[in-house]
Design an enzyme around this catalytic site. Structure first.
Site, mmCIF file in Angstrom:
data_model
loop_
_atom_site.group_PDB
_atom_site.id
_atom_site.type_symbol
_atom_site.label_atom_id
_atom_site.label_comp_id
_atom_site.label_asym_id
_atom_site.label_seq_id
_atom_site.Cartn_x
_atom_site.Cartn_y
_atom_site.Cartn_z
ATOM 1 N N GLU A 36 9.673 1.942 1.721
ATOM 2 C CA GLU A 36 10.076 3.097 2.525
ATOM 3 C C GLU A 36 10.138 4.365 1.682
ATOM 4 O O GLU A 36 9.791 5.455 2.157
ATOM 5 C CB GLU A 36 11.429 2.828 3.180
ATOM 6 N N ARG A 106 16.996 -7.531 -7.424
ATOM 7 C CA ARG A 106 17.589 -6.778 -6.325
ATOM 8 C C ARG A 106 18.666 -7.553 -5.578
ATOM 9 O O ARG A 106 19.341 -6.995 -4.716
ATOM 10 C CB ARG A 106 16.499 -6.345 -5.342
ATOM 11 N N ALA A 230 -9.456 -1.529 8.478
ATOM 12 C CA ALA A 230 -8.276 -1.404 9.328
ATOM 13 C C ALA A 230 -8.733 -1.124 10.749
ATOM 14 O O ALA A 230 -9.679 -0.360 10.973
ATOM 15 C CB ALA A 230 -7.351 -0.298 8.834
ATOM 16 N N ASP A 256 1.436 1.072 1.633
ATOM 17 C CA ASP A 256 2.349 2.186 1.890
ATOM 18 C C ASP A 256 1.587 3.506 1.914
ATOM 19 O O ASP A 256 1.887 4.394 2.718
ATOM 20 C CB ASP A 256 3.442 2.230 0.825
ATOM 21 N N ASP A 292 3.153 2.922 -7.835
ATOM 22 C CA ASP A 292 3.006 3.005 -6.383
ATOM 23 C C ASP A 292 2.792 4.432 -5.897
ATOM 24 O O ASP A 292 2.254 4.635 -4.805
ATOM 25 C CB ASP A 292 4.266 2.466 -5.703
#
Length: 318
Positions: A36, A106, A230, A256, A292
């Site tokens: 996110e 985490r 896609a 992402d 990322d």
């Protein structure tokens, strides 16, 4: 006022020097990670006002995460700092051809905890889009409850919901993912999912799952196919877009990046054909850099790249 709101865990990322196995690496690059947060940064660089909701620890890792998000122009007015629990950390290596070794630290992190009265209605003030992933409700019951509350708030306020299952098997087995995340697919207006994710979460073949989800009211279903193309399916038809053929430096974060590109085009009122092309462009730029987020482009960089990629295949409408 934020146009887009995302909610999830942002972690401190330590990436080993390119090509070196994690166990042998001596040099690491610090960054941030978390689906996110990646989308938040991607959309912010593309010119959108974005608010990130989440929780970090009162520690140097949390300070670094917030500083990086703030530097990208992401609104942190509703971010929380937890005095008891630590910021999550992700350590991984980077290689264009072999499987990536990813180590999550985490469990029990600050992101797994949320107070009973959070989130309040103010977190969606001004928002047109709420972006969520399946990772967050899989972290803990607190995070699952907060995800459900945000979905309720979005429905009450007429905010469009985009959802990416983003299945991470280290967070639970297939049965747990079907139990927790499977029902959330139908609460999305825009669903971005891998074909294998759809099959895992619904127990149906991908094409059948898409038809079921469209019948249940999901306006746009985008399927990321095994061949790296896609497909977007709406009431007006379906469009398929091949990936651009670019040299891969670090494949992590491509999904992402694609989401950020696709959602940016959608927010600007562009149709599925253009949204697929922009998603493919942002993903292609991102996988040519380590981490990322390092390769996530600005809007002008996206447009120049899309023009340069013009001969990289066409979107097919059926």
């Amino acid at each position: 006022m934020a146009e887009v709101v995302t909610y999830g865990e942002c972690m401190l990322l330590m990436v080993a020097e390119p090509g070196v196995p994690l166990a042998r690496a001596r040099s690491f690059r610090r960054s941030v990670a978390g689906a996110e947060g990646n989308v938040a940064i991607g959309l912010a660089r593309l010119g959108h006002a974005v608010r990130w909701l989440g929780r970090v620890g009162a520690d140097p890792a949390g300070e670094a995460v917030l500083a990086d998000l703030r530097a990208e122009g992401v609104d942190l007015s509703h971010a929380q700092i937890d005095e008891r629990y630590p910021t999550g950390v992700l350590i991984r290596d980077s290689h264009p051809a072999r499987a990536i070794d990813v180590q999550y630290h985490r469990a029990g992190s600050a992101a797994c905890h949320a107070s009973g009265d959070w989130p309040g209605p103010g977190v969606l003030d001004g928002a047109r889009l709420l972006h969520l992933t399946g990772i967050t409700p899989m972290l803990s019951e607190d995070a699952r409850r907060a995800t459900g509350r945000l979905l309720e708030l979005a429905r009450e306020r007429g905010v469009t919901v985009s959802f990416d299952p983003n299945v991470r098997r280290k967070l639970g087995d297939a049965g747990r993912w079907r139990e927790v995340v499977g029902p959330l697919l139908r609460r999305a207006d825009i669903l971005l999912a891998g074909a294998e994710e759809l099959e895992l979460l619904t127990g149906r073949r991908a094409a059948e799952a898409v038809a079921d989800l469209r019948a249940d009211g999901v306006g746009t279903v985008v399927v990321k196919n095994p061949d790296r193309s896609a497909t977007a399916v709406t009431a007006e038809g379906s469009w398929n877009r091949p990936a651009f053929d670019v040299p891969v430096v670090d494949p992590v974060g491509a999904g992402d990046a694609f989401a950020a590109g696709f959602l940016s085009a959608t927010l600007r009122g562009l149709g599925p054909e253009r949204a697929l092309a922009e998603g493919a462009t942002v993903a292609a730029l991102t996988i040519q850099s380590v981490t990322d987020i390092e390769g996530l482009p600005s809007a002008s960089q996206r447009d120049r790249a899309l023009a340069a990629f013009a001969d990289g295949g066409e979107t097919v409408h059926r």
